[in-house]
Design a protein around this motif. Sequence first.
Motif, PDB file in Angstrom:
ATOM      1  N   VAL A  45       0.852  -1.196   0.000  1.00 50.07           N
ATOM      2  CA  VAL A  45       0.000   0.000   0.000  1.00 50.07           C
ATOM      3  C   VAL A  45       0.887   1.245   0.000  1.00 50.07           C
ATOM      4  N   PRO A  46       1.548   1.528  -1.112  1.00 54.02           N
ATOM      5  CA  PRO A  46       2.459   2.674  -1.157  1.00 54.02           C
ATOM      6  C   PRO A  46       1.704   3.995  -1.284  1.00 54.02           C
ATOM      7  N   PRO A  47       2.402   5.084  -0.892  1.00 56.85           N
ATOM      8  CA  PRO A  47       3.748   5.166  -0.330  1.00 56.85           C
ATOM      9  C   PRO A  47       3.834   4.532   1.052  1.00 56.85           C
ATOM     10  N   CYS A  48       4.857   3.698   1.245  1.00 55.15           N
ATOM     11  CA  CYS A  48       5.065   3.013   2.510  1.00 55.15           C
ATOM     12  C   CYS A  48       6.547   2.629   2.600  1.00 55.15           C
ATOM     13  N   PHE A  49       6.897   1.830   3.582  1.00 55.88           N
ATOM     14  CA  PHE A  49       8.283   1.401   3.787  1.00 55.88           C
ATOM     15  C   PHE A  49       8.771   0.626   2.566  1.00 55.88           C
ATOM     16  N   SER A  50       9.847   1.092   1.953  1.00 57.16           N
ATOM     17  CA  SER A  50      10.301   0.529   0.681  1.00 57.16           C
ATOM     18  C   SER A  50      10.808  -0.898   0.803  1.00 57.16           C
ATOM     19  N   LEU A  86      -0.003  -9.059   7.545  1.00 54.84           N
ATOM     20  CA  LEU A  86       0.873  -8.525   8.570  1.00 54.84           C
ATOM     21  C   LEU A  86       0.586  -7.045   8.763  1.00 54.84           C
ATOM     22  N   VAL A  87       0.390  -6.643  10.023  1.00 54.59           N
ATOM     23  CA  VAL A  87       0.263  -5.232  10.374  1.00 54.59           C
ATOM     24  C   VAL A  87       1.551  -4.832  11.087  1.00 54.59           C
ATOM     25  N   ASP A  88       2.295  -3.950  10.460  1.00 58.07           N
ATOM     26  CA  ASP A  88       3.574  -3.475  10.988  1.00 58.07           C
ATOM     27  C   ASP A  88       3.294  -2.295  11.910  1.00 58.07           C
ATOM     28  N   GLU A  89       3.454  -2.514  13.219  1.00 57.44           N
ATOM     29  CA  GLU A  89       3.195  -1.482  14.216  1.00 57.44           C
ATOM     30  C   GLU A  89       4.489  -0.985  14.858  1.00 57.44           C
ATOM     31  N   ALA A  90       5.505  -0.783  14.025  1.00 61.05           N
ATOM     32  CA  ALA A  90       6.790  -0.301  14.539  1.00 61.05           C
ATOM     33  C   ALA A  90       6.644   1.007  15.304  1.00 61.05           C
ATOM     34  N   TYR A  91       5.676   1.839  14.884  1.00 62.02           N
ATOM     35  CA  TYR A  91       5.472   3.149  15.521  1.00 62.02           C
ATOM     36  C   TYR A  91       4.223   3.168  16.399  1.00 62.02           C
ATOM     37  N   GLY A  92       3.732   2.006  16.753  1.00 61.33           N
ATOM     38  CA  GLY A  92       2.458   1.909  17.446  1.00 61.33           C
ATOM     39  C   GLY A  92       2.408   2.598  18.787  1.00 61.33           C
TER      40      GLY A  92
END
Length: 372
Positions: free
Chosen positions: A112-117, A187-193
């Motif tokens: 789902v860009p723009p997102c983490f490349s 996968l839901v990336d919640e690095a900044y959650g």
Amino acid sequence: MAQLSDRMRELVQPHLRSLEPYDPNFTPTRVNLSANENTYGVLPAVRAAMDEALAATPTNRYPDPMSNDLRDALAAWHGVARENVIVGNGGDELLYNLVLAFGGPGRTLVNVPPCFSEYAFFAGLAQTRVVDVWRDPGTLLPDADALVAAAREASLVVLTSPNNPTGDVVPAELVRRVCEACPGLVLVDEAYGEFAEAGTSAEPLLAEHDNLLVLHTLSKAFALAGARCGYVIAAPDVIDALAAVRQIYSVNVLTQAAALVAVECRGEFSPVVDQIRSERTRLFEALARIEGVRVWPSEGNFVLVRVPAASRVRERLRDEYSILVRDFSYAPGLAGCLRITVGTPEENGAVIDALAALVADELSADEGAAHD
């Protein structure tokens, strides 16, 4: 961006010839707001406990290959069993292992860009087809219906919440719809959650959907970017598959020791996280008042802004003010955009003042050119 030499292009696997290594575009500066790090660092009391743990950690023996003490602490924190948790050498290792285990030729990853490349980069390494569902060019929010439609044909779907670099969270109802539609894994990336509003995590949906994974990291809120420690929470059989493809001993003994202290002392980080949230609001409001600047709301520890002559402004910030921010103006869908990490009050004040001056310069130059 670095590229492979002609000799290497002949020697590597054919599908790797066009890939470019990830480039953080780092330059030493007085103020570094380019990498979404926690610029406050580890609190002194927590650092003292880490130093004691590190000093007591033998380095002549291999680490626990599954980081089980850390897994137990993480499981207790999140209210799951050890079998629901896997630890990796940063979130990046776990992302790659996900694509390695469940992607590959003939399989599809929905992005789902723009997102983490790195999502698309890792897919390329594993010969996994990428289907991009582009965000709205104005709001930069996902097209929910298009995303659900794409998920119906996907082996993997990766969502980021809050999303890097746009800062929005994925609503729980959209995560639910994607999980229901996808025959593979989501996968839901919640690095900044930790920087988002309470109640926005996808974790409560794990009990409903055994094809859901939630990724966390200690790099951001817990100021351990240099230690490289991430973890995934998912169904036990998903964890088993990720464990089967992981590199042995990938999380070293020092990282395991420091991470365990961070998890046990996680409450000590709350005041810093609260201050970062407060400074995010201040940064957003100050930048929004600058003529010629557009800034998007963010739930991460960063904000995305659109400015005139973004690449030149970024260079002048670096060269004239010794402030480093991330240039996204080259990325599809992000023309004119810079990403600014939320730093300390002093760092944020410096970037606000510098941007105000530089954008005024650019607007003045544009007006002068129009009159010539």
